[in-house]
Motif scaffolding. Structure first.
Motif, PDB file in Angstrom:
ATOM      1  N   LYS A 102      23.018  13.013  -1.941  1.00  0.00           N
ATOM      2  CA  LYS A 102      23.051  12.949  -3.492  1.00  0.00           C
ATOM      3  C   LYS A 102      22.929  14.413  -3.963  1.00  0.00           C
ATOM      4  O   LYS A 102      22.943  15.331  -3.525  1.00  0.00           O
ATOM      5  N   ALA A 110      19.031   7.964  -8.924  1.00  0.00           N
ATOM      6  CA  ALA A 110      19.195   8.299  -7.538  1.00  0.00           C
ATOM      7  C   ALA A 110      20.489   9.128  -7.609  1.00  0.00           C
ATOM      8  O   ALA A 110      20.514  10.200  -6.740  1.00  0.00           O
ATOM      9  N   GLN A 111      21.638   8.966  -8.251  1.00  0.00           N
ATOM     10  CA  GLN A 111      22.665   9.707  -8.366  1.00  0.00           C
ATOM     11  C   GLN A 111      22.863  10.650  -9.661  1.00  0.00           C
ATOM     12  O   GLN A 111      23.794  11.307  -9.760  1.00  0.00           O
ATOM     13  N   ASP A 153      17.467   4.390 -12.911  1.00  0.00           N
ATOM     14  CA  ASP A 153      17.654   4.581 -11.487  1.00  0.00           C
ATOM     15  C   ASP A 153      18.570   5.946 -11.475  1.00  0.00           C
ATOM     16  O   ASP A 153      19.780   5.726 -11.762  1.00  0.00           O
ATOM     17  N   SER A 174      16.820   9.766  -5.847  1.00  0.00           N
ATOM     18  CA  SER A 174      16.555   9.871  -4.251  1.00  0.00           C
ATOM     19  C   SER A 174      16.972  11.262  -3.822  1.00  0.00           C
ATOM     20  O   SER A 174      18.107  12.096  -4.548  1.00  0.00           O
ATOM     21  N   SER A 220      20.325  -0.888  -3.496  1.00  0.00           N
ATOM     22  CA  SER A 220      18.916  -0.641  -3.455  1.00  0.00           C
ATOM     23  C   SER A 220      18.478  -1.294  -5.025  1.00  0.00           C
ATOM     24  O   SER A 220      17.242  -1.587  -5.074  1.00  0.00           O
ATOM     25  N   GLY A 236      14.674   6.727  -2.585  1.00  0.00           N
ATOM     26  CA  GLY A 236      14.992   6.572  -3.615  1.00  0.00           C
ATOM     27  C   GLY A 236      14.540   5.060  -3.883  1.00  0.00           C
ATOM     28  O   GLY A 236      14.597   4.556  -5.087  1.00  0.00           O
ATOM     29  N   THR A 237      14.780   4.112  -2.787  1.00  0.00           N
ATOM     30  CA  THR A 237      14.381   2.686  -2.708  1.00  0.00           C
ATOM     31  C   THR A 237      13.056   2.546  -3.057  1.00  0.00           C
ATOM     32  O   THR A 237      12.803   1.560  -4.106  1.00  0.00           O
TER      33      THR A 237
HETATM   34  C1  LIG Z   1      21.041   6.209  -2.938  1.00  0.00           C
HETATM   35  C2  LIG Z   1      20.595   5.056  -4.020  1.00  0.00           C
HETATM   36  C3  LIG Z   1      19.408   4.504  -4.092  1.00  0.00           C
HETATM   37  C4  LIG Z   1      18.483   4.554  -2.932  1.00  0.00           C
HETATM   38  O1  LIG Z   1      18.086   5.888  -2.565  1.00  0.00           O
HETATM   39  P1  LIG Z   1      17.673   6.042  -0.833  1.00  0.00           P
HETATM   40  O2  LIG Z   1      16.811   7.339  -0.957  1.00  0.00           O
HETATM   41  O3  LIG Z   1      18.862   5.876  -0.237  1.00  0.00           O
HETATM   42  O4  LIG Z   1      16.702   4.827  -0.691  1.00  0.00           O
HETATM   43  C5  LIG Z   1      19.006   3.897  -5.003  1.00  0.00           C
HETATM   44  N1  LIG Z   1      19.938   3.444  -6.116  1.00  0.00           N
HETATM   45  C6  LIG Z   1      21.285   4.160  -6.371  1.00  0.00           C
HETATM   46  C7  LIG Z   1      22.050   4.098  -7.331  1.00  0.00           C
HETATM   47  C8  LIG Z   1      21.483   4.998  -5.158  1.00  0.00           C
HETATM   48  O5  LIG Z   1      22.668   5.439  -5.175  1.00  0.00           O
END
Ligand SMILES: *Cc1c(COP(=O)(O)O)cnc(C)c1O
Length: 374
Positions: A191, A164-165, A162, A186, A86, A58-59
């Motif tokens: 997640k 990711a969550q 973003d 991510s 991130s 996710g980064t």
């Molecule tokens: C986990 C997360 C990321 C990064 O994801 P990775 O796969 O661990 O690199 C980015 N932004 C948020 C808000 C996250 O919770």
């Protein structure tokens, strides 16, 4: 008790996951195979975006978006002060200036009013050019896109979600990870949709950006892998992770209902206690990456965590420190306004054990023990 019960999920989906992984092992096609393409198609369909480009995590997904937009030195990127590292790190990684913005306590997401104040302040100072807003869907709840998007439009900024969550969340009938000009997620195991290692994905409706993202993700490839037309990264999702994610994506809508029921059960059990419970605004759906409460002013979070921990109940603090207070950003970020809500949240939040598979009995145990200290 597990904080996020990944074992229960594997137990439920073991047959399909094992079958898919075995197929990959037998094929010996580990990178860039058929399962990755199939997964990208299904992910794009699920979120309602034209394109999905998978990548290593996710980064990288966030960084690749900034690279495709050619964000760099002299550019300002607006990021909530309350998020995982991130979201801010990628801004510095491409050489741009992170500008941290306070959140709303009700949602833990970026405060649109303070966002606009921050943009105006950077515009007035004239040192950096405002380019991008990174809106984070924290704890599974989509950010306030209804108010953030018009601000981006007024100031000519690109919107990067973003997610990711946030994967699985919704706002007014639109699915998370389709709410930015580019959106990312991510697949880190914990997640909402996790694989069995690292993984990530980028979503966009733009054909041009999709082509750039695919190039940047594979060493800036041009016509082929050995024609390199820009400096990129090596960021790919592998076939084994795709084999894990395909059956998990199929089960995801059911799991989303399960985790929403579990969150509702917490809210009912915790009702009436001197706590601030997470709220889902009208028109929104959360994917409940976390169930995060705000403890009362006089509570000692360390004592509460120790007490629960001694009784086998794991809890987490997301996040103990504002982004703007991280040493890595010392002298390397803008903070137009003190982020008081973020500071308050950092001191008082507590995330409780949650997964789609948590049962009522376990939740009652968590709440009964927590009650003893409130
Ligand atoms: C986990 C997360 C990321 C990064 O994801 P990775 O796969 O661990 O690199 C980015 N932004 C948020 C808000 C996250 O919770």
């Amino acid at each position: 008790m597990e904080f996020r019960d990944l074992k229960a999920q594997y137990g439920a989906l073991k047959a399909q996951i094992d079958l898919g992984v075995d197929e990959v092992l037998a094929s010996s096609h580990f990178i860039g195979g058929q399962k990755v393409s199939e997964l990208e198609g299904k992910l794009a369909e699920y979120v309602g975006a034209k394109h999905c480009v998978s990548c290593a995590n996710g980064t990288d997904a966030l960084q690749l978006a900034l690279m495709a937009w050619e964000i760099g030195s002299g550019d300002a990127v607006f990021v909530p002060d309350f998020t995982f590292f991130s979201s801010g790190e990628v801004v510095s990684a491409v050489g741009a200036m992170p500008v941290f913005v306070d959140i709303e306590l009700d949602t833990f997401n970026m405060d649109p009013r303070k966002l606009e104040d921050a943009i105006l302040s950077v515009e007035r100072a004239g040192k950096f050019r405002p380019r991008v807003v990174i809106a984070v869907d924290l704890f599974g709840l989509p950010a306030d896109y209804g108010r953030i998007r018009p601000i981006c439009e007024r100031h000519g900024l690109l919107l990067l979600e973003d997610g990711a969550q946030g994967f699985g969340g919704m706002v007014n009938g639109r699915t998370a990870c389709s709410l930015g000009d580019i959106s990312t997620t991510s697949f880190f195991p914990a997640k909402p949709l996790g694989c069995y290692g690292d993984g990530g994905a980028i979503f966009t409706d733009s054909d041009e950006w999709e082509a750039l993202l695919r190039s940047y993700a594979v060493h800036g490839k041009g016509e082929c892998r050995y024609d390199n037309v820009r400096v990129g990264m090596n960021s790919r999702l592998d076939e084994i992770q795709a084999a894990v994610l395909l059956p998990k994506l199929k089960a995801f809508p059911t799991e989303l209902e399960m985790v929403n029921s579990a969150a509702d059960r917490y809210s009912a059990l915790l009702d009436g206690l001197p706590l601030k419970l997470p709220k889902v605004p009208n028109g929104y759906r959360s994917s409940w990456a976390q169930y995060t409460i705000v403890l009362p002013e006089d509570a000692n979070r360390g004592d509460i965590r120790r007490y629960l921990g001694d009784r086998g109940i794991p809890t987490m603090v997301y996040y103990p420190k504002p982004m703007s207070s991280q040493l890595a950003f010392a002298g390397r970020c803008c903070l137009p306004e003190k982020c008081e809500v973020t500071e308050f949240a950092c001191n008082k939040v507590l995330s409780l054990p949650l997964s789609p598979y948590i049962d009522l009995e376990t939740q009652v145990r968590v709440v009964d023990n927590l009650k003893m200290l409130l």
